[in-house]
Write a protein that holds these residues in place. Structure first.
Motif, PDB file in Angstrom:
ATOM      1  N   MET A 123       0.864  -1.078  -0.081  1.00  0.00           N
ATOM      2  CA  MET A 123       0.030   0.022  -0.136  1.00  0.00           C
ATOM      3  C   MET A 123       0.770   1.284   0.136  1.00  0.00           C
ATOM      4  SD  MET A 123      -3.476   0.727   2.178  1.00  0.00           S
ATOM      5  CE  MET A 123      -3.439   2.307   2.931  1.00  0.00           C
ATOM      6  N   ILE A 124       1.994   1.337   0.786  1.00  0.00           N
ATOM      7  CA  ILE A 124       2.700   2.646   0.996  1.00  0.00           C
ATOM      8  C   ILE A 124       3.558   2.401  -0.284  1.00  0.00           C
ATOM      9  CG2 ILE A 124       4.407   3.815   2.248  1.00  0.00           C
ATOM     10  CD1 ILE A 124       3.029   3.073   4.816  1.00  0.00           C
ATOM     11  N   LYS A 125       3.720   3.633  -0.979  1.00  0.00           N
ATOM     12  CA  LYS A 125       4.733   3.748  -1.978  1.00  0.00           C
ATOM     13  C   LYS A 125       5.834   4.490  -1.999  1.00  0.00           C
ATOM     14  CE  LYS A 125       2.050   4.880  -5.222  1.00  0.00           C
ATOM     15  NZ  LYS A 125       1.306   5.081  -6.748  1.00  0.00           N
ATOM     16  N   GLY A 126       6.098   5.383  -0.972  1.00  0.00           N
ATOM     17  CA  GLY A 126       6.992   6.141  -0.685  1.00  0.00           C
ATOM     18  C   GLY A 126       6.589   7.090   0.416  1.00  0.00           C
ATOM     19  N   LEU A 127       7.645   7.977   0.575  1.00  0.00           N
ATOM     20  CA  LEU A 127       7.327   9.256   1.434  1.00  0.00           C
ATOM     21  C   LEU A 127       6.947  10.564   0.575  1.00  0.00           C
ATOM     22  CD1 LEU A 127       7.692  10.507   4.350  1.00  0.00           C
ATOM     23  CD2 LEU A 127       9.674  11.217   3.723  1.00  0.00           C
ATOM     24  N   TYR A 128       5.856  11.021   0.659  1.00  0.00           N
ATOM     25  CA  TYR A 128       5.305  12.202  -0.041  1.00  0.00           C
ATOM     26  C   TYR A 128       5.851  13.608   0.370  1.00  0.00           C
ATOM     27  CZ  TYR A 128       2.446  14.833  -3.121  1.00  0.00           C
ATOM     28  OH  TYR A 128       1.842  15.889  -4.260  1.00  0.00           O
ATOM     29  N   GLU A 129       5.722  13.711   1.760  1.00  0.00           N
ATOM     30  CA  GLU A 129       6.055  15.006   2.480  1.00  0.00           C
ATOM     31  C   GLU A 129       6.701  14.899   3.392  1.00  0.00           C
ATOM     32  OE1 GLU A 129       2.531  17.367   2.364  1.00  0.00           O
ATOM     33  OE2 GLU A 129       1.899  16.369   4.163  1.00  0.00           O
ATOM     34  N   ALA A 130       7.542  15.908   3.964  1.00  0.00           N
ATOM     35  CA  ALA A 130       7.913  16.185   5.357  1.00  0.00           C
ATOM     36  C   ALA A 130       8.017  17.502   5.666  1.00  0.00           C
ATOM     37  CB  ALA A 130       9.300  15.673   5.490  1.00  0.00           C
ATOM     38  N   HIS A 131       7.963  17.857   6.846  1.00  0.00           N
ATOM     39  CA  HIS A 131       7.774  19.383   7.334  1.00  0.00           C
ATOM     40  C   HIS A 131       8.871  19.687   8.218  1.00  0.00           C
ATOM     41  CE1 HIS A 131       4.100  19.780   5.471  1.00  0.00           C
ATOM     42  NE2 HIS A 131       3.974  18.686   5.559  1.00  0.00           N
ATOM     43  N   LEU A 132       9.410  21.149   8.235  1.00  0.00           N
ATOM     44  CA  LEU A 132      10.470  21.511   9.060  1.00  0.00           C
ATOM     45  C   LEU A 132      10.016  22.872   9.474  1.00  0.00           C
ATOM     46  CD1 LEU A 132      13.724  20.661   7.089  1.00  0.00           C
ATOM     47  CD2 LEU A 132      13.058  19.780   9.184  1.00  0.00           C
ATOM     48  N   PRO A 133      10.373  23.341  10.722  1.00  0.00           N
ATOM     49  CA  PRO A 133       9.929  24.296  11.258  1.00  0.00           C
ATOM     50  C   PRO A 133      11.370  25.760  10.877  1.00  0.00           C
ATOM     51  CG  PRO A 133      11.086  23.239  12.965  1.00  0.00           C
ATOM     52  CD  PRO A 133      10.849  22.543  11.824  1.00  0.00           C
ATOM     53  N   VAL A 134      10.896  26.871  10.369  1.00  0.00           N
ATOM     54  CA  VAL A 134      11.897  27.878   9.923  1.00  0.00           C
ATOM     55  C   VAL A 134      11.575  29.208  10.601  1.00  0.00           C
ATOM     56  CG1 VAL A 134      12.457  26.655   7.782  1.00  0.00           C
ATOM     57  CG2 VAL A 134      10.775  28.514   7.895  1.00  0.00           C
ATOM     58  N   SER A 135      12.591  29.900  10.960  1.00  0.00           N
ATOM     59  CA  SER A 135      12.160  31.222  11.312  1.00  0.00           C
ATOM     60  C   SER A 135      12.025  32.429  10.192  1.00  0.00           C
ATOM     61  CB  SER A 135      13.295  31.925  12.224  1.00  0.00           C
ATOM     62  OG  SER A 135      14.669  31.761  11.477  1.00  0.00           O
ATOM     63  N   ASP A 136      12.821  32.320   9.123  1.00  0.00           N
ATOM     64  CA  ASP A 136      12.502  33.043   7.936  1.00  0.00           C
ATOM     65  C   ASP A 136      12.239  32.313   6.798  1.00  0.00           C
ATOM     66  OD1 ASP A 136      13.073  34.880   5.687  1.00  0.00           O
ATOM     67  OD2 ASP A 136      14.589  35.883   6.941  1.00  0.00           O
ATOM     68  N   LEU A 137      10.972  32.459   6.373  1.00  0.00           N
ATOM     69  CA  LEU A 137      10.456  31.524   5.213  1.00  0.00           C
ATOM     70  C   LEU A 137      11.234  31.909   3.906  1.00  0.00           C
ATOM     71  CD1 LEU A 137       8.323  29.371   4.611  1.00  0.00           C
ATOM     72  CD2 LEU A 137       6.819  31.011   4.094  1.00  0.00           C
ATOM     73  N   ASN A 138      11.373  33.274   3.516  1.00  0.00           N
ATOM     74  CA  ASN A 138      12.087  33.571   2.455  1.00  0.00           C
ATOM     75  C   ASN A 138      13.356  33.244   2.333  1.00  0.00           C
ATOM     76  OD1 ASN A 138       9.714  34.580   0.902  1.00  0.00           O
ATOM     77  ND2 ASN A 138      10.008  36.514   2.157  1.00  0.00           N
ATOM     78  N   LYS A 139      14.235  33.230   3.411  1.00  0.00           N
ATOM     79  CA  LYS A 139      15.659  32.798   3.415  1.00  0.00           C
ATOM     80  C   LYS A 139      15.502  31.510   3.151  1.00  0.00           C
ATOM     81  CE  LYS A 139      19.763  33.051   6.688  1.00  0.00           C
ATOM     82  NZ  LYS A 139      20.071  33.355   8.011  1.00  0.00           N
ATOM     83  N   SER A 140      14.771  30.380   3.934  1.00  0.00           N
ATOM     84  CA  SER A 140      14.806  28.939   3.824  1.00  0.00           C
ATOM     85  C   SER A 140      14.336  28.551   2.550  1.00  0.00           C
ATOM     86  CB  SER A 140      13.937  28.608   5.005  1.00  0.00           C
ATOM     87  OG  SER A 140      14.076  28.933   6.167  1.00  0.00           O
ATOM     88  N   LYS A 160       9.588  16.093  -8.416  1.00  0.00           N
ATOM     89  CA  LYS A 160       8.448  16.963  -8.938  1.00  0.00           C
ATOM     90  C   LYS A 160       7.190  15.561  -8.946  1.00  0.00           C
ATOM     91  CE  LYS A 160       5.823  19.983 -11.113  1.00  0.00           C
ATOM     92  NZ  LYS A 160       4.939  20.805 -10.472  1.00  0.00           N
ATOM     93  N   ASP A 161       6.454  16.169  -8.361  1.00  0.00           N
ATOM     94  CA  ASP A 161       5.099  15.251  -8.210  1.00  0.00           C
ATOM     95  C   ASP A 161       5.255  13.899  -7.749  1.00  0.00           C
ATOM     96  OD1 ASP A 161       3.296  17.233  -9.669  1.00  0.00           O
ATOM     97  OD2 ASP A 161       4.149  16.280 -11.590  1.00  0.00           O
ATOM     98  N   GLN A 162       6.289  13.811  -6.983  1.00  0.00           N
ATOM     99  CA  GLN A 162       6.646  12.662  -5.910  1.00  0.00           C
ATOM    100  C   GLN A 162       6.906  12.994  -4.393  1.00  0.00           C
ATOM    101  OE1 GLN A 162       9.447   9.999  -7.881  1.00  0.00           O
ATOM    102  NE2 GLN A 162       9.946   9.268  -5.986  1.00  0.00           N
ATOM    103  N   SER A 163       7.514  13.735  -4.150  1.00  0.00           N
ATOM    104  CA  SER A 163       7.980  14.190  -2.691  1.00  0.00           C
ATOM    105  C   SER A 163       8.575  15.660  -2.678  1.00  0.00           C
ATOM    106  CB  SER A 163       9.156  13.307  -2.341  1.00  0.00           C
ATOM    107  OG  SER A 163      10.369  13.450  -3.170  1.00  0.00           O
ATOM    108  N   TRP A 164       7.864  16.074  -1.493  1.00  0.00           N
ATOM    109  CA  TRP A 164       8.235  17.546  -1.201  1.00  0.00           C
ATOM    110  C   TRP A 164       8.463  17.794   0.251  1.00  0.00           C
ATOM    111  CZ3 TRP A 164       3.247  20.589  -3.362  1.00  0.00           C
ATOM    112  CH2 TRP A 164       2.203  20.377  -2.787  1.00  0.00           C
ATOM    113  N   VAL A 165       8.989  19.025   0.580  1.00  0.00           N
ATOM    114  CA  VAL A 165       9.172  19.694   1.743  1.00  0.00           C
ATOM    115  C   VAL A 165       8.234  20.681   2.090  1.00  0.00           C
ATOM    116  CG1 VAL A 165      11.104  20.705   3.377  1.00  0.00           C
ATOM    117  CG2 VAL A 165      11.573  18.668   1.944  1.00  0.00           C
ATOM    118  N   GLY A 166       7.427  20.792   3.303  1.00  0.00           N
ATOM    119  CA  GLY A 166       7.063  21.822   3.702  1.00  0.00           C
ATOM    120  C   GLY A 166       7.788  22.571   4.757  1.00  0.00           C
ATOM    121  N   LEU A 167       7.813  24.051   4.520  1.00  0.00           N
ATOM    122  CA  LEU A 167       8.507  24.813   5.411  1.00  0.00           C
ATOM    123  C   LEU A 167       7.647  25.730   6.191  1.00  0.00           C
ATOM    124  CD1 LEU A 167      11.640  25.966   3.199  1.00  0.00           C
ATOM    125  CD2 LEU A 167      11.479  24.034   4.941  1.00  0.00           C
TER     126      LEU A 167
END
Length: 156
Positions: A1-18, A44-51
């Motif tokens: 059922m699981i095919k891979g990791l789609y997203e992960a998230h990190l905390p950042v203090s300055d969004l544009n700098k990150s 692209k269209d497979q895995s991304w990072v959320g900041l």
């Protein structure tokens, strides 16, 4: 059922700098949600990072909450210290290894190990480049990649 990791998230203090930092690693910006969240594609269209812009980046580091490992090719990993340094990023010491070259952590009796190099983003989130590498001689000690390849007969 699981095919891979789609997203992960990190905390950042300055969004544009990150965003700029992660674009420098080769990730592709996709979109922002207001001025508090940005998504960048790893593949692209497979895995991304959320900041996430937050004042909680001061939370003490622990790999379970502030760590991402990016899969790279072995050739890319071998060049990673120069590549990171040329971009103004600083590889860091990890598991007792100086960041002069990648090192390998073996998976004894599994026939492979993980070669890696560690570095941080501007907020101290732990990042690494990693790839799987053969271990035909079933080495059990952690060591620098060049030594691993020599002892396993993997050098060309």
């Amino acid at each position: 059922m699981i095919k891979g990791l789609y997203e992960a998230h990190l905390p950042v203090s300055d969004l544009n700098k990150s965003i700029e930092f992660y674009e420098g690693l080769g990730l592709k910006f996709d979109h922002k949600v207001e001025d508090r969240l940005a998504f960048l594609w790893i593949v692209k269209d497979q895995s991304w990072v959320g900041l996430w812009k937050t004042d909680k980046v001061e939370v003490e580091y622990h790999p379970s909450i502030r760590h991402i490992a990016f899969e790279v090719s072995l050739d890319g990993l071998k060049n990673s210290v120069n590549w990171l340094t040329n971009k103004g990023y600083k590889p860091r010491k990890a598991f007792g290894f100086e960041p002069t070259e990648p090192f390998v952590m073996p998976n004894p009796n599994e026939g492979f190990g993980h070669a890696k190099i560690h570095f941080n983003d501007p907020d101290g989130n732990s990042l690494e480049f990693i790839c799987k590498i053969g271990n035909p001689n079933n080495l059990t000690e952690k060591m620098y990649l060049s030594e691993w390849e020599k002892l396993n007969g993997l050098t060309k």
